[in-house]
Motif scaffolding. Structure first.
Motif, PDB file in Angstrom:
ATOM      1  N   MET A   1     -39.123 -69.588  -1.329  1.00 16.37           N
ATOM      2  CA  MET A   1     -39.297 -68.124  -1.409  1.00 16.37           C
ATOM      3  C   MET A   1     -40.759 -67.738  -1.123  1.00 16.37           C
ATOM      4  O   MET A   1     -41.026 -66.757  -0.440  1.00 16.37           O
ATOM      5  N   THR A   2     -41.677 -68.538  -1.669  1.00 22.04           N
ATOM      6  CA  THR A   2     -43.099 -68.274  -1.429  1.00 22.04           C
ATOM      7  C   THR A   2     -43.419 -68.420   0.063  1.00 22.04           C
ATOM      8  O   THR A   2     -44.115 -67.580   0.653  1.00 22.04           O
TER       9      THR A   2
ATOM     10  N   ALA B   1     -34.499 -66.826 -11.600  1.00 22.50           N
ATOM     11  CA  ALA B   1     -35.219 -68.056 -11.945  1.00 22.50           C
ATOM     12  C   ALA B   1     -36.169 -68.505 -10.845  1.00 22.50           C
ATOM     13  O   ALA B   1     -37.023 -69.358 -11.081  1.00 22.50           O
ATOM     14  N   PHE B   2     -36.034 -67.945  -9.628  1.00 21.63           N
ATOM     15  CA  PHE B   2     -36.896 -68.438  -8.539  1.00 21.63           C
ATOM     16  C   PHE B   2     -37.336 -67.368  -7.541  1.00 21.63           C
ATOM     17  O   PHE B   2     -38.105 -67.659  -6.642  1.00 21.63           O
ATOM     18  N   ALA B   3     -36.851 -66.131  -7.717  1.00 21.64           N
ATOM     19  CA  ALA B   3     -37.123 -65.148  -6.662  1.00 21.64           C
ATOM     20  C   ALA B   3     -37.789 -63.868  -7.173  1.00 21.64           C
ATOM     21  O   ALA B   3     -37.731 -62.842  -6.501  1.00 21.64           O
ATOM     22  N   LEU B   4     -38.448 -63.937  -8.303  1.00 21.16           N
ATOM     23  CA  LEU B   4     -39.093 -62.714  -8.823  1.00 21.16           C
ATOM     24  C   LEU B   4     -40.593 -62.667  -8.465  1.00 21.16           C
ATOM     25  O   LEU B   4     -41.198 -63.685  -8.167  1.00 21.16           O
TER      26      LEU B   4
ATOM     27  N   ARG C   1     -35.552 -58.306  -1.514  1.00 16.98           N
ATOM     28  CA  ARG C   1     -34.661 -58.634  -0.392  1.00 16.98           C
ATOM     29  C   ARG C   1     -33.983 -60.009  -0.543  1.00 16.98           C
ATOM     30  O   ARG C   1     -33.462 -60.543   0.419  1.00 16.98           O
ATOM     31  N   VAL C   2     -34.011 -60.530  -1.766  1.00 18.71           N
ATOM     32  CA  VAL C   2     -33.361 -61.825  -2.046  1.00 18.71           C
ATOM     33  C   VAL C   2     -32.184 -61.615  -2.999  1.00 18.71           C
ATOM     34  O   VAL C   2     -32.305 -60.875  -3.979  1.00 18.71           O
TER      35      VAL C   2
ATOM     36  N   THR D   1     -33.570 -57.437  -7.099  1.00 21.62           N
ATOM     37  CA  THR D   1     -32.893 -57.207  -5.814  1.00 21.62           C
ATOM     38  C   THR D   1     -32.605 -55.708  -5.629  1.00 21.62           C
ATOM     39  O   THR D   1     -32.122 -55.055  -6.550  1.00 21.62           O
ATOM     40  N   SER D   2     -32.873 -55.198  -4.434  1.00 26.85           N
ATOM     41  CA  SER D   2     -32.622 -53.772  -4.193  1.00 26.85           C
ATOM     42  C   SER D   2     -31.156 -53.531  -3.854  1.00 26.85           C
ATOM     43  O   SER D   2     -30.446 -54.431  -3.380  1.00 26.85           O
TER      44      SER D   2
END
Lengths: 320, 320
Positions: free
Chosen positions: A108-109, A132-135, A142-143, A166-167
């Motif tokens: 993600m980074t 747990a991994f995308a904030l 967009r994830v 997430t949007s």
């Protein structure tokens, strides 16, 4: 311009992680007419994916599940050597890397640094919530999770699970994309353990293991109960429609009639772990009586043929 | 002499209780070539059963599920006016009377007085264990539960559940009879609440209701998860074979990989009643959006057609 071209802006989809799951997704997108770029940190994984995809496309063709020449579909899939190449110009990334929080966070980074400002990312994870991994990244809105059943080109269901960041637009895009490529979308509105599909599977399996443990039935007889009984309706209706049709007055009538029995069944189960070593040995022995270890692979090919037949029969029925 | 004639000693089967379940069983036995005597305490129920059976036989014929003229099969079914006539000369009674302990107990007492010393009795009950109504009589060793899925002439599974007093010979006879008429036998070795089939259905449904209650997913999306995902494999493999093929090393490998997740899922559920009135109203409303109350009957006919198609496809596959 087709619906899918409009949706994608005629841009490719990127597959990141080209193992079994990633390769399966490549077939889904390429079959739908999209250009697919495929990347894996291990180039050997990508190299292995191509003949796998070729073999599966031949099977799909044999069962009438694709209407183009398999070579035409395969030609839409381009292996690339770097993550940057994969995401360059892409409208969507299907992430299917290792099921580890640190690996997914790193990806993600990296995507955050490389991605166009409108790139959407769907993760194939079956068990790790996006939160747990995308904030906390620019890309976070967009994830989302887009969890398939394997293989996704045969079994259509996909669970969409937004993280806390997430949007709504991301969910709407993923929903439209999944429908356009022929998947069945299930919206999971909270990040619960196992999402929906694995929770439903888990409770049934847990009861099944416990019944073997208590000597109520053998694993083979439990398989028969589902295969020659419960599974028939569930393969074309689902559990709520099943009970809605199984009481004269519909689902509320069913709940009134059978709620007390179901509650008693639930109360008869404790939370003790039913999968102890002795039980696992017992079920393993029961299974091996029916299928030797050496025959697992042959039986998997048999299963895949059955799934293709099932998909071929379902294809027209789904338009009803 | 055919296998079934040997087994029955060329004697008829008696159907006692001629509602939907009893009528379904009459088709199973008559289709297999057995003479069937059909009795119901209410003569109108028997009178209604005959045209119902005729309609179902026509459907079975249309789908290639019976190979004789429906009239030939129907001619094997004789409505009789008394219980004594029904059991006279019969080798087996399929009991499908009202689901009430007192009603079933009275019938067992009556059968005890009337029956030949070798008559076997199978009860269709889905929820009452034999030990609740069939103990302490001369006939007790010859009574067991033979619980079908509705309709038994399409969905083959039947659960055989002995009571504390059922003899091994009775279980062996029922097993052989059920196999001879084309059913799939599941041996339930203890009288647990809901037997096996309803326990498996109950745990999945309970989780499904709870997911709706918590706002995780709609009932429609849960149906999709099963119908377009989980249900496919279960309709031809069952849950243990499914997981046996879903990990490289088979079922023990699967248990090691996924046991902890399944345990966490189990621990996240409490025993609180998920079917409260508000939830039932909510699911009822969700279902009625998809299917109006007035359309339930049409949809049931659609379901029965799907089940016939399913049975027709499965017939050759089962000989593999």
């Amino acid at each position: 311009m087709t619906e899918i071209q409009q949706l994608s802006g005629d841009r490719p989809v990127a597959i990141v992680g080209a193992g079994l799951v990633g390769a399966g997704w490549a077939i889904v997108y390429a079959r739908a007419g999209l250009a697919v770029k495929m990347f894996d940190a291990n180039p050997q994984t990508t190299a292995k994916a191509i003949p796998l995809i070729e073999g599966q496309l031949a099977g799909l063709r044999r069962h009438g599940l694709v209407h183009e020449d398999p070579a035409t579909i395969l030609a839409r899939i381009t292996p690339v050597a770097t993550l940057a190449e994969a995401v360059d110009g892409a409208c969507y990334v299907q992430e299917s890397v290792l099921e580890r929080v640190d690996v997914k966070r790193q990806l993600m980074t990296d995507l955050d640094a490389l991605a166009a400002p409108d790139l959407i990312v769907g993760s194939s994870t079956s068990g790790i919530p996006g939160s747990a991994f995308a904030l906390g990244l620019g890309i976070s809105p967009r994830v989302l999770i887009a969890h398939p059943v394997n293989p996704p080109y045969l079994v259509p269901v996909v669970e969409l699970v937004p993280s806390a960041q997430t949007s709504a637009a991301t969910v709407a895009f993923a929903d439209a994309l999944m429908r356009a490529v022929g998947q069945t979308v299930v919206h999971v509105r909270k990040e619960v353990e196992g999402f929906v599909l694995n929770r439903l599977q888990a409770v049934l399996l847990r009861e099944a293991w416990a019944l073997v443990q208590e000597g109520v039935a053998s694993s083979e007889d439990i398989d028969k109960t589902v295969r020659d009984g419960l599974g028939w309706r569930w393969s074309f209706m689902g559990p709520f429609e099943t009970i809605d049709l199984n009481a004269p007055g519909g689902v509320a009538d069913y709940a009134a009639r059978l709620g007390p029995l179901y509650q008693r069944i639930a109360e008869s189960r404790t939370h003790e772990q039913p999968w102890d070593d002795e039980l696992i040995r017992q079920v393993e022995a029961q299974r091996r009586e029916h299928l030797a270890h050496a025959e697992l692979e042959t039986r998997r090919a048999w299963r895949d043929e059955r799934l293709m037949e099932f998909a071929a029969r379902r294809a027209p029925a789904r338009t009803e």
